[in-house]
Design an enzyme around this catalytic site. Structure first.
Site, PDB file in Angstrom:
ATOM      1  N   ARG A  57      -3.836   0.000   5.932  1.00  0.00           N
ATOM      2  CA  ARG A  57      -3.297   0.345   4.623  1.00  0.00           C
ATOM      3  C   ARG A  57      -3.652   1.789   4.314  1.00  0.00           C
ATOM      4  O   ARG A  57      -4.758   2.247   4.578  1.00  0.00           O
ATOM      5  CB  ARG A  57      -3.856  -0.584   3.527  1.00  0.00           C
ATOM      6  CG  ARG A  57      -3.253  -1.990   3.518  1.00  0.00           C
ATOM      7  CD  ARG A  57      -1.771  -1.958   3.159  1.00  0.00           C
ATOM      8  NE  ARG A  57      -1.180  -3.291   3.045  1.00  0.00           N
ATOM      9  CZ  ARG A  57      -0.584  -3.939   4.026  1.00  0.00           C
ATOM     10  NH1 ARG A  57      -0.539  -3.396   5.235  1.00  0.00           N
ATOM     11  NH2 ARG A  57      -0.043  -5.121   3.812  1.00  0.00           N
TER      12      ARG A  57
ATOM     13  N   GLU B 157       3.317   4.453  -0.653  1.00  0.00           N
ATOM     14  CA  GLU B 157       4.213   4.174   0.463  1.00  0.00           C
ATOM     15  C   GLU B 157       5.617   3.961  -0.072  1.00  0.00           C
ATOM     16  O   GLU B 157       5.829   3.020  -0.850  1.00  0.00           O
ATOM     17  CB  GLU B 157       3.726   2.930   1.209  1.00  0.00           C
ATOM     18  CG  GLU B 157       4.411   2.696   2.538  1.00  0.00           C
ATOM     19  CD  GLU B 157       3.775   1.560   3.312  1.00  0.00           C
ATOM     20  OE1 GLU B 157       2.587   1.672   3.674  1.00  0.00           O
ATOM     21  OE2 GLU B 157       4.476   0.553   3.513  1.00  0.00           O
TER      22      GLU B 157
ATOM     23  N   HIS C 257       6.274   1.633   8.151  1.00  0.00           N
ATOM     24  CA  HIS C 257       5.602   0.334   8.101  1.00  0.00           C
ATOM     25  C   HIS C 257       6.324  -0.673   9.011  1.00  0.00           C
ATOM     26  O   HIS C 257       6.755  -1.741   8.586  1.00  0.00           O
ATOM     27  CB  HIS C 257       5.558  -0.188   6.661  1.00  0.00           C
ATOM     28  CG  HIS C 257       4.425  -1.139   6.417  1.00  0.00           C
ATOM     29  ND1 HIS C 257       3.763  -1.229   5.207  1.00  0.00           N
ATOM     30  CD2 HIS C 257       3.825  -2.059   7.224  1.00  0.00           C
ATOM     31  CE1 HIS C 257       2.814  -2.152   5.282  1.00  0.00           C
ATOM     32  NE2 HIS C 257       2.841  -2.674   6.496  1.00  0.00           N
TER      33      HIS C 257
END
Length: 331
Positions: free
Chosen positions: A241, A270, A289
């Protein structure tokens, strides 16, 4: 008797996670009472929940708070065909003693595969060559690279994914070191891993891979000074993360140390804000991601949910049950 079941998740998630084989297996194990539902459809018709004993879910799951549970008095188990259950669970759910399982183990497999691929590529300085070629408009000259034989890979945290990575690295002749204050030396040794301090991971490793969950205690755990410790031509990989990294500190060092490479599948926020240096730095690789389950890989998560339901129906011990304490740590 077969428990009465509902699918409750985004329509797109249903198609991704629960394919024809998974749906057929669930139909044998359970009495599926209605077509797949979303949190919006259930908000409009909560009576559908009244007899549901089990729910199969995934991305787009509803928040199962007291109001939701009041409409589902028969609910006994939720099989979540994805990773983190943070957005779904509530104090009311835990107080009711409802069984929750997650397919986080299945979701960890592609993350580990992606990470190992990036480690192998990075030890050949692959991204340096790719980006230099684009930047200079010519094939870059060969340079000294770490390579795999005898190089050092550093892992930050030996949770499930960190362990998966360590196990897969056994196929290569690399030395693996790791920082994890919660893992005993004997357990690390069984993985072929040497436990060291966090600073030492960054100072010794040719590639550092982050696998720490995002908790309040781990926010900005990786600071700019850690990047400053890295060896020449070292690579940092983050598939965990973005919030675990002090992004401003990382950027500052990357601007000064153009020999370093950062391969970031996750950021915070993000995606990065417009104008972020992460988009333009010559030594940063951004991916959106993609390390976790995508497309057909998602069917593995559905299969895990099916297998957990089968164990539940048979009264067997569950393999992927999530406790209240665990829920906060799942990425």
């Amino acid at each position: 008797m077969r428990p009465k079941a509902l699918f409750v998740l985004n329509a797109s998630s249903y198609d991704l996670i629960y394919g024809p084989e998974e749906r057929a297996a669930i139909a044998e194990l359970c009495e599926v009472m209605a077509p797949p539902q979303t949190k919006e459809s259930l908000a409009a018709a909560p009576s559908l929940l009244r007899e549901a004993e089990v729910i199969f879910s995934g991305w787009g799951a509803p928040h199962m708070d007291a109001a939701f549970l009041a409409a589902a008095p028969a609910l006994r188990a939720v099989f979540y065909g994805a990773g983190s259950v943070k957005a779904m669970v509530s104090e009311a759910l835990w107080q009711r003693g409802i069984v929750v399982t997650s397919s986080w183990g299945a979701n960890g497999i592609p993350v580990a595969e992606f990470t190992v691929a990036e480690i192998v590529f990075s030890l050949k300085l692959g991204w340096h060559y790719v980006l230099a070629g684009k930047r200079e408009g010519r094939l870059p000259a060969k340079r000294a690279v770490p390579g795999l034989y005898g190089s050092t890979v550093g892992l930050v945290s030996l949770g499930m994914i960190g362990r998966m990575v360590a196990e897969r690295l056994r196929a290569y002749e690399v030395k693996v070191i790791a920082y994890d204050p919660f893992v005993k030396a004997e357990a690390a040794a069984a993985l072929g891993v040497e436990l060291v301090g966090l600073d030492e991971v960054f100072a010794r490793a040719d590639v550092v891979s982050l696998h720490t969950p995002w908790l309040k205690e781990t926010e900005k755990m990786i600071q700019g000074r850690h990047f400053a410790l890295m060896k020449r031509d070292a690579t940092f990989i983050n598939t965990a993360r973005g919030a675990v990294v002090d992004e401003a500190g990382m950027i500052e060092v990357l601007q000064e140390r153009t020999d370093l490479m950062a391969v970031l599948d996750v950021t915070y926020p993000e995606p990065p804000k417009p104008g972020s240096p992460l988009y333009t730095l010559s030594n940063v690789v951004l991916t959106p991601h993609i390390a976790g389950s995508l497309n057909q890989e998602c069917r593995r998560m559905g299969r895990y949910a099916v297998e957990e339901c089968r164990r539940y129906v048979r009264g067997e011990k569950l393999q992927w049950q999530v406790t209240e304490a665990m829920a906060a740590t799942l990425a």
